[in-house]
Design an enzyme around this catalytic site. Structure first.
Site, mmCIF file in Angstrom:
data_model
loop_
_atom_site.group_PDB
_atom_site.id
_atom_site.type_symbol
_atom_site.label_atom_id
_atom_site.label_comp_id
_atom_site.label_asym_id
_atom_site.label_seq_id
_atom_site.Cartn_x
_atom_site.Cartn_y
_atom_site.Cartn_z
ATOM 1 N N HIS A 16 0.670 -1.430 -0.175
ATOM 2 C CA HIS A 16 0.175 0.048 0.085
ATOM 3 C C HIS A 16 1.037 1.141 -0.069
ATOM 4 C CE1 HIS A 16 1.199 -0.339 4.032
ATOM 5 N NE2 HIS A 16 1.021 0.794 4.405
ATOM 6 N N ASP A 19 0.331 5.103 2.109
ATOM 7 C CA ASP A 19 -0.595 5.368 3.197
ATOM 8 C C ASP A 19 -1.456 6.462 2.838
ATOM 9 O OD1 ASP A 19 1.293 3.899 4.890
ATOM 10 O OD2 ASP A 19 2.675 5.434 5.118
ATOM 11 N N HIS A 29 4.610 0.206 0.103
ATOM 12 C CA HIS A 29 5.447 -0.282 1.067
ATOM 13 C C HIS A 29 4.657 -1.586 1.602
ATOM 14 C CE1 HIS A 29 3.654 2.744 3.155
ATOM 15 N NE2 HIS A 29 3.634 2.036 4.222
ATOM 16 N N ARG A 49 5.207 6.915 14.316
ATOM 17 C CA ARG A 49 5.033 7.249 12.794
ATOM 18 C C ARG A 49 4.545 8.647 12.831
ATOM 19 N NH1 ARG A 49 0.684 5.040 8.621
ATOM 20 N NH2 ARG A 49 -0.860 6.334 9.657
HETATM 21 FE FE LIG Z 1 1.746 1.939 5.737
#
Ligand SMILES: [Fe+2]
Length: 257
Positions: A101, A103, A233, A248
């Site tokens: 995917h 993000d 990724h 993140r």
């Molecule tokens: Fe991701």
């Protein structure tokens, strides 16, 4: 002044570069930021090792490249809406990022990039794989490139939907990339899901060809900073009996064009 020790070392033919000679927790000067930005444009993902980043320094590093992106679906769930903690416990069968995917592409302005920091990292397992979507686009036939030009795709997650061009251009470099991912792209504009499926499946699989991919092995204190436009990724689920904890922070992006 630019640190004389800064070095950008490519990690593979497909992309990824390790940057050394930068202490990310310090205030970075404009020259250093511009080296990192150029490396991101060229190599799609940049990595740093042995960094010591608390949440405020992590945010400050992200702000060198733009405003911090607040995830619309995780806004309520997190104590700090600018931060997502990515946790994996022993025995987890489902986890964050388990399919290829990019993000948050269901948003009109998906994040430009993601900065992931390793806080607790298993001795082995839990690597992240990336796939270079410039190479994915450039290796398509002229006929396919022509067919995709001007085509849009519907990206969705829950109730949130956006339409993005299937081929997107990096406005800083003018380089074109394939911009569809398995998790969010559902159908082409003006076509049904069933009609779209065969070509989407081809594009998804083409975009993940081994020669377009590279792999990052995490250590505690590592940072992966990926260009969320030009890469897909996937997080590998082989952490077995170990805990894994990452922090993140995402950077706001523009409307894909
Ligand atoms: Fe991701």
């Amino acid at each position: 002044m630019l640190s004389a020790r800064i070095a950008v070392r490519p990690l593979s033919g497909a992309g990824g570069a390790e940057i050394s000679g930068v202490d990310v927790a310090r205030t970075l000067d404009a020259a250093t930021v511009s080296v990192i930005r150029a490396a991101l444009n060229e190599h799609c993902v940049v990595f740093f090792r042995d960094q010591d980043l608390d949440v405020e320094r992590h945010k400050a590093f992200a702000r060198c490249f733009g405003e911090i992106f607040v995830h619309p679906l995780l806004r309520e769930a997190n104590a700090d809406p600018e931060v997502v903690m990515v946790r994996r416990e022993p025995g987890d069968v489902s986890y964050f990022g388990e399919a290829w995917h990019a993000d948050t592409t269901m948003c009109d302005e998906p994040p430009l990039g993601t900065i992931l920091y390793g806080i607790e990292v298993p001795p082995y397992g839990g690597d992240t794989l990336f796939a270079n979507q410039y190479l994915a686009y450039e290796t398509l036939s002229d006929g396919m490139k022509k067919m995709l030009s001007g085509l849009g795709a519907v990206h969705s997650h829950g109730e949130t939907r956006s339409i993005h061009p299937v081929v997107r251009t990096n406005p800083e470099t003018g380089r074109k990339m394939l911009f569809v991912n398995e998790f969010h792209a559902k159908e082409f504009v003006g076509m049904t899901e069933a009609e779209s499926r065969p070509l989407l499946k081809f594009l998804f699989e083409h975009g993940n060809r081994p020669e377009f991919t590279f792999r990052f092995r995490w250590r505690k204190g590592s940072i992966a900073f990926w260009d969320n436009r030009s890469t897909k990724h996937i997080a590998l689920g082989d952490t077995g009996p170990f805990h894994r904890l990452m922090r993140r922070i995402q950077i706001r992006g523009d409307r894909p064009a």
